[in-house]
Write a protein that holds these residues in place. Structure first.
Motif, PDB file in Angstrom:
ATOM      1  N   LYS A 151      18.769  -0.324  11.458  1.00 37.81           N
ATOM      2  CA  LYS A 151      19.468   0.906  11.831  1.00 37.81           C
ATOM      3  C   LYS A 151      18.740   2.154  11.331  1.00 37.81           C
ATOM      4  CE  LYS A 151      23.976   0.858  10.971  1.00 37.81           C
ATOM      5  NZ  LYS A 151      25.418   0.463  10.920  1.00 37.81           N
ATOM      6  N   ARG A 152      18.097   2.008  10.172  1.00 37.74           N
ATOM      7  CA  ARG A 152      17.445   3.171   9.570  1.00 37.74           C
ATOM      8  C   ARG A 152      16.081   3.482  10.199  1.00 37.74           C
ATOM      9  NH1 ARG A 152      19.119   0.932   4.676  1.00 37.74           N
ATOM     10  NH2 ARG A 152      17.009   0.239   4.290  1.00 37.74           N
ATOM     11  N   HIS A 153      15.545   2.588  11.042  1.00 39.55           N
ATOM     12  CA  HIS A 153      14.211   2.806  11.603  1.00 39.55           C
ATOM     13  C   HIS A 153      14.232   2.901  13.121  1.00 39.55           C
ATOM     14  CE1 HIS A 153      13.291   1.483   7.517  1.00 39.55           C
ATOM     15  NE2 HIS A 153      12.167   2.165   7.654  1.00 39.55           N
ATOM     16  N   ARG A 154      13.133   3.407  13.671  1.00 39.77           N
ATOM     17  CA  ARG A 154      13.019   3.544  15.120  1.00 39.77           C
ATOM     18  C   ARG A 154      12.865   2.172  15.777  1.00 39.77           C
ATOM     19  NH1 ARG A 154       9.426   7.383  14.229  1.00 39.77           N
ATOM     20  NH2 ARG A 154       7.692   6.025  14.771  1.00 39.77           N
ATOM     21  N   THR A 155      11.771   1.515  15.462  1.00 39.40           N
ATOM     22  CA  THR A 155      11.535   0.188  16.015  1.00 39.40           C
ATOM     23  C   THR A 155      11.105  -0.753  14.892  1.00 39.40           C
ATOM     24  OG1 THR A 155      10.693   1.266  18.006  1.00 39.40           O
ATOM     25  CG2 THR A 155      10.352  -1.096  17.824  1.00 39.40           C
ATOM     26  N   THR A 156      11.793  -1.873  14.790  1.00 35.02           N
ATOM     27  CA  THR A 156      11.488  -2.833  13.732  1.00 35.02           C
ATOM     28  C   THR A 156      10.943  -4.105  14.361  1.00 35.02           C
ATOM     29  OG1 THR A 156      13.307  -1.965  12.430  1.00 35.02           O
ATOM     30  CG2 THR A 156      12.443  -4.108  11.788  1.00 35.02           C
ATOM     31  N   ASN A 186       9.231   1.675  24.295  1.00 34.89           N
ATOM     32  CA  ASN A 186      10.052   2.038  23.136  1.00 34.89           C
ATOM     33  C   ASN A 186      11.549   1.945  23.424  1.00 34.89           C
ATOM     34  OD1 ASN A 186       8.046   2.527  21.235  1.00 34.89           O
ATOM     35  ND2 ASN A 186       7.611   4.514  22.181  1.00 34.89           N
ATOM     36  N   ASN A 237       3.033   1.114  12.499  1.00 31.12           N
ATOM     37  CA  ASN A 237       2.285   2.369  12.511  1.00 31.12           C
ATOM     38  C   ASN A 237       0.824   2.168  12.819  1.00 31.12           C
ATOM     39  OD1 ASN A 237       3.867   4.517  12.348  1.00 31.12           O
ATOM     40  ND2 ASN A 237       3.691   4.799  10.134  1.00 31.12           N
ATOM     41  N   ASP A 267       5.970   1.982  19.303  1.00 29.66           N
ATOM     42  CA  ASP A 267       5.929   2.724  18.063  1.00 29.66           C
ATOM     43  C   ASP A 267       6.682   1.992  16.971  1.00 29.66           C
ATOM     44  OD1 ASP A 267       4.485   4.960  17.730  1.00 29.66           O
ATOM     45  OD2 ASP A 267       5.904   6.289  18.774  1.00 29.66           O
ATOM     46  N   ARG A 295      15.054  -1.582  19.705  1.00 28.62           N
ATOM     47  CA  ARG A 295      15.153  -1.196  18.305  1.00 28.62           C
ATOM     48  C   ARG A 295      14.598  -2.272  17.388  1.00 28.62           C
ATOM     49  NH1 ARG A 295      18.802   2.781  16.920  1.00 28.62           N
ATOM     50  NH2 ARG A 295      17.969   2.498  14.824  1.00 28.62           N
ATOM     51  N   ASP A 355       7.780   1.208  13.415  1.00 30.38           N
ATOM     52  CA  ASP A 355       7.676   1.902  12.127  1.00 30.38           C
ATOM     53  C   ASP A 355       8.144   1.048  10.959  1.00 30.38           C
ATOM     54  OD1 ASP A 355      10.266   2.034  12.999  1.00 30.38           O
ATOM     55  OD2 ASP A 355      10.650   4.049  12.232  1.00 30.38           O
TER      56      ASP A 355
END
Lengths: 238, 839
Positions: free
Chosen positions: B267-272, B321, B364, B340, B324, B342
């Motif tokens: 939830k805290r990141h863009r794409t895991t 993208n 990254n 992307d 999630r 992250d």
């Protein structure tokens, strides 16, 4: 002929079965022996299968004939039968007997000599094997038994056949065990293939449909030292 | 030895054509030092190995020499013959070739280069392949298998006569397998066609760059090496180990305890990107995440058994993208970059420090920003392993596996392939083969046996002369005996032998086996499907499926329900703990100062072990014995990986049997090994019947190993692979199954016959070599046994020790193969007898 006898004697002794009233030993090495007749039946030797495939470019080891004969020698030495029936597909193709290495031919001739030896014609070897002793027959009736290569579509009591290379599979404790087997219902029997390179077909395959009474069908799976009688409800396809 | 790029020196001399300089300028970029360096070396005629982290512009670097040369080439005049391939690019993955076509096409177009780029993979339609033969592209992007096929074509020499460069991507992953052997032989052939051929290898960081440098060039003179350019790693990755509030389990691999914390991180990141080690773990993790997914985040699943279409959809969504989180196995390991990412979450222990570095590199994808990663150990030993891997990654230590000697089954395939292309001279081919690094030490008589094998099967019984596949003709050249041989070769090329698999076919619920025509969800190993009963529920493709039955080569399924779900176990895909990490873990156990870096509950566990039993010194082997129930247990902690431990377990039980300790079974994990017996093993060791040292003596690797190996199912499985690669038996193709089992000769039957009649046949030799290195990990076991000689520490206990808890929990989950099949049959037969009232 006694139906009830045939049925109740299915598991009289570990390796002893009744077929149309005749007692037979299902040997875990894949042969059937009738002690009262001193008759040994063996099916689908498929001798020279290796060289047969080699002709088409698959150079698999040329030792299958030797390996098969060695095992056949051992069972014949144990039972000393006076009659031997090779139940068809004794050679993998019509030219097999000719291609056979001289040393193998000698061993085979030694096995044949001194007994009544019958070559039942099979679909792979409809003709008599070239220059080998023994009598070639289409089928053979002895007592209440009828020996032929392909099982008849209609039920024939006392019929002993081969051709289908039966195997059976069980799943026990999440593990799968597949073995060659005899399959019978007390009236008739299909024998496992004996040849070293012969594959097998599950008894639940549709090729077996209608051949057996399902309520008494048993697969006698080949173990290392004994056979294991497994009823239909335990069997798995594949 | 690392040669650092010397930019200033080269800048003046390197010919970077004007359009390139302009293009870089328009983009606001300047060429990187290693790109210019590589170009300079290549223009100087050198083959080069470029080692660089992801995001360093490796691909462009690898293609610059080709692109600049092609830019300066005069245009083909109408009527002039088509030119051959200029550059061959080879990657381990089809997807990577496709990806490169896209990525390379862009600069080519923007610079305005007259360069054609095409892919050729197993998916390329026949008409396009045909056209490529007539009108070859300048740059052909392909795989090792396709190269083998091209070489086996009659026009190969002409097709490759203009070849200048071969670019080998992800070289570090190519060279460690049999595919690498096939490729090395293919390269040797190409060098025969074009003696001036240059190679450019692109690789992630490896432990022994010199091995790869030798691999890239012909080994004449022996030891010759390609040049080396190393780009130092980018920003240090930011890696943490999850310090969970929850209780870290003793054993198991599910990491279920950490799901809420993983979900929060997503939830805290863009794409895991979530990596796991096996497909089973991928299915489980995916299922658990969706259970926790209150916000309905787009979370997808990606592994090698899924249907290709589904995988492509996931990859596409990732590129856009739109996702999630993606749960993935090694299929996404290699350098394909999409989207992307992250955050990388690694669930389960990484098993090797290099693998971890590679996977974390996915986050990254820019060299100068730190990657962010969280490690989630699934159990306590994995906490130690993650810690060790993390230390290793910071230290930049590498543990890529050592290259192995070229396999003989692969050589057999190659020899036949060469003959399919053109008649060969044995002396010449022998020298050519020896120029490939994996085969540099090949002996002439071994080579001759391989040729004999290819010709007639190589049997002592010379029965097949008249069926020879290749024959020596009057002029001394070996020639294919029949066009059919070449046809068969083309169908069987390659070194990847899959386990027999079934398509998973989905049908509507309630239709049972009568259902038809639903979508195919992917593939599942036949042996797993065979253990299912109709009505069983199992997890696949992120769904709960109900097993209906097997129909020909399909496993028929419908919608399942949540009760008693089985997770398929897949063969392979389980990497053993690397030697390097194992040593690190042992070091950590021995050094209580390092425990501060561990989560409190794990440090406590080690403290308790020290109190109740003992912790071994770094080089020692701890063996504990204790009674429990009415059995006696022996637990050893070699930390040498599951494969080596399994082999050790087999050998130890054999010995204990001979010593009349009446062993009942054993279980092995990556870290330890437990054997249980009816007799008190500690008493036996005390009475020196045998002593512990004698039990663990290296001589177990002699006759015991030989005797056990011959009957082992592992050897049969390995034999099947070797026999398929060597061309003795054909690959199984979907649809072929219909012809029925009774017409094909199974590899098992061939193995039995060959072993009893010609045990030293070349294929059995190859099989034993393979099994020792692979499934059995014998060399590692041998190293361990020799290392611990005189350093085995026996601790007898009244009860189970804290360190032994994890492996004791594994007992019963996994059964030991052996004579067990007979007892299963016995059980089934007994059930029948019971039911029929015969007992």
């Amino acid at each position: 002929m006694n139906f009830s006898l045939a049925r109740t004697s299915l598991i009289a002794e570990a390796n002893l079965v009744g077929i149309a009233g005749e007692r037979a030993v299902c040997d875990p090495r894949g042969v059937l022996y009738f002690p009262d007749l001193r008759l040994l039946a063996v099916s689908d030797l498929h001798l020279e299968k290796g060289s047969s495939l080699a002709r088409r470019g698959a150079l698999i080891p040329p030792y299958d004939t030797g390996a098969t004969l060695l095992r056949l020698q051992a069972v014949i030495a144990d039972y000393q039968p006076s009659i031997v029936i090779s139940l068809g597909d004794s050679f993998h193709d019509g030219g097999g007997a000719e291609r056979m290495h001289a040393s193998f031919r000698e061993r085979l001739e030694a096995l044949i000599s001194g007994r009544d030896w019958f070559w039942v014609a099979g679909n792979h070897d409809p003709e008599a094997p070239a220059d080998l002793p023994g009598e070639t027959v289409r089928e053979l009736a002895i007592g209440s038994l009828l020996f032929r290569h392909e099982p008849s579509k209609e039920r024939v009591e006392g019929e002993i056949a081969g051709h289908l290379h039966p195997c059976a599979r069980i799943v026990q404790r999440g593990r799968s065990v597949r073995r060659r087997c005899f399959v019978g219902d007390g009236d008739r029997m299909i024998m496992p293939a004996f040849g070293a390179y012969t594959g097998s077909l599950n008894v639940l395959d549709r090729a077996y449909a209608g051949l057996f009474r399902l309520d008494t069908l048993m697969a006698y799976m080949l173990g290392a030292e004994r056979i294991f009688a497994i009823s239909r409800s335990m069997l798995r396809p594949g | 030895m690392t040669e650092q790029p010397r930019l200033a020196e080269h800048n003046a001399t390197v010919a970077l054509p004007e359009p390139f300089i302009r293009w870089f300028g328009e983009k606001g970029w300047s060429p990187r030092a290693h790109q210019i360096e590589l170009l300079a070396r290549a223009q100087g005629g050198q083959s080069v190995l470029l080692i660089a982290p992801t995001g360093a512009g490796k691909t462009l670097a690898g293609f610059l020499p080709s692109l600049t040369e092609l830019a300066n080439r005069p245009r083909r005049k109408p009527g002039q013959a088509h030119r051959g391939i200029h550059t061959l690019y080879i990657s381990p993955l089809k997807a990577l070739a496709v990806d490169i076509e896209r990525n390379l096409g862009k600069p080519v177009e923007e610079i305005g280069l007259p360069v054609t780029i095409e892919t050729r993979t197993g998916d390329t339609p026949a008409h396009k392949r045909q056209r490529q033969k007539l009108v070859p592209p300048d740059i052909l992007l392909t795989t090792p298998e396709q190269l083998a096929l091209l070489i086996a074509a009659p026009d190969a020499r002409r097709f490759f006569e203009d070849l200048r460069y071969v670019v080998l991507d992800e070289l570090h992953s190519l060279v460690t397998s049999k595919r690498g052997h096939l490729l090395a032989l293919g390269l040797a052939r190409l060098r025969s066609y074009v003696p001036g051929l240059q190679t450019i290898g692109l690789s992630a960081t490896v432990a022994e760059p010199d091995e790869l440098r030798r691999w890239l060039v012909g080994q004449n003179p022996p030891g010759a090496m390609a040049g080396l350019i190393t780009v130092a790693g980018g920003a240090k990755p930011d890696i943490t180990i999850l310090d969970s509030e929850q209780h870290v389990p003793w054993s198991g691999h599910s990491a279920r305890y950490a799901i809420p914390e993983i979900y929060e991180a997503i939830k805290r990141h863009r794409t895991t990107l979530l990596f796991v080690n096996t497909r089973s773990q991928a299915e489980l993790l995916f299922q658990e995440l969706w259970r926790a997914n209150e916000d309905s985040l787009p979370i997808a699943l990606h592994h090698g058994s899924l249907d290709v279409g589904q995988r492509r959809r996931v990859e596409k969504a990732m590129g856009e993208n739109a996702l999630r989180a993606i749960v993935a196995t090694s299929t996404l390991d290699l350098g394909i970059d999409w989207g992307d990412v992250d955050l990388v979450v690694h669930v389960g222990a990484p098993k090797g420090a290099s693998r971890l570095a590679q996977r974390i590199g996915r986050a990254n994808h820019r060299m100068d920003e730190p990657s962010k990663a969280i490690l989630i150990p699934a159990n306590r030993f994995e906490v130690l392993e993650c810690r060790a891997a993390l230390d290793a990654n910071y230290l930049g230590a590498q543990d890529t596996p050592p290259l192995i000697t070229g396999a003989l089954d692969v050589l057999s395939q190659h020899v036949l392939g060469v003959a399919c292309g053109a008649p060969f001279d044995a002396d010449y081919l022998f020298e050519e083969v020896r120029s490939a690094a994996p085969y540099a030490a090949l002996a002439r008589d071994t080579f001759d046996r391989v040729v004999d094998f290819v010709a007639t099967g190589g049997y002592a019984l010379k029965n097949y002369e008249r069926y020879a596949r290749i024959r020596k003709t009057v002029g001394g050249l070996w020639r294919v005996s029949h066009p059919r041989v070449a046809q068969q070769y083309r169908l069987n090329v390659g070194t990847i032998v899959e386990m027999p698999e079934l398509n998973v076919r989905y049908v509507r619920q309630g239709r049972g086996m009568a259902g038809r025509g639903g979508p195919v969800l992917g593939k599942i190993e036949e042996y797993f499907a065979e253990t299912l009963r109709p009505g069983d529920n199992f997890l696949f493709a992120g769904k709960v499926l109900r097993f209906e039955g097997i129909r020909e080569n399909e496993c028929v399924v419908s919608n399942g329900t949540g009760a008693n779900i089985i997770v398929p176990s897949y063969a392979g895909g389980k990497f053993p703990l690397s030697t390097y990490l194992a040593d690190q873990v042992r070091g950590m156990l021995a050094d209580s100062d390092r425990w501060q870096a561990l989560p409190e509950q794990v440090a406590d566990w080690l403290r308790l072990q020290k109190e109740k039993s003992v912790l071994p010194k770094r080089g020692d082997l701890l063996v504990e014995t204790f009674p429990r129930g009415n059995r006696h247990y022996m637990v050893a902690y070699p930390f040498e990986g599951r494969l080596a431990h399994q082999t050790l377990g087999m050998l130890l039980t054999r010995r204990l049997e001979r010593a009349n300790a009446r062993p009942l079974g054993f279980v092995a994990t990556d870290y330890s090994l437990a054997v249980w017996a009816l007799d008190d093993m500690a008493a036996l060791f005390k009475a020196r019947k045998p002593s512990l040292a004698a039990l663990f003596d290296e001589d177990m690797l002699g006759d015991d190993l030989e005797a056990w190996l011959n009957d082992s199912w592992m050897l049969k499985r390995t034999f099947r692979t070797c026999a398929v690669i060597a061309g003795l038996i054909e690959k199984r193709f979907p649809g072929q199954e219909k012809s029925g089992r009774q017409v094909t000769v199974s590899a098992d039957l061939i193995y039995d016959v060959l072993r009893s009649h010609e045990p030293d046949h070349i294929l059995l030799q190859a099989t034993r070599t393979d099994a020792s290195a692979g499934l059995l990990d014998v060399s590692r076991l041998a190293e361990m046994l020799s290392r611990v000689r005189g350093r085995i520490m026996h601790k007898h206990l009244e009860q189970i020790s804290p360190l032994a808890v994890p492996i004791m929990l594994e007992i019963g989950k996994e059964s030991v193969n052996g004579g067990a099949n007979e007892s299963l049959l016995m059980e089934a037969a007994d059930l029948v007898e019971e039911a029929m009232g015969q007992r």
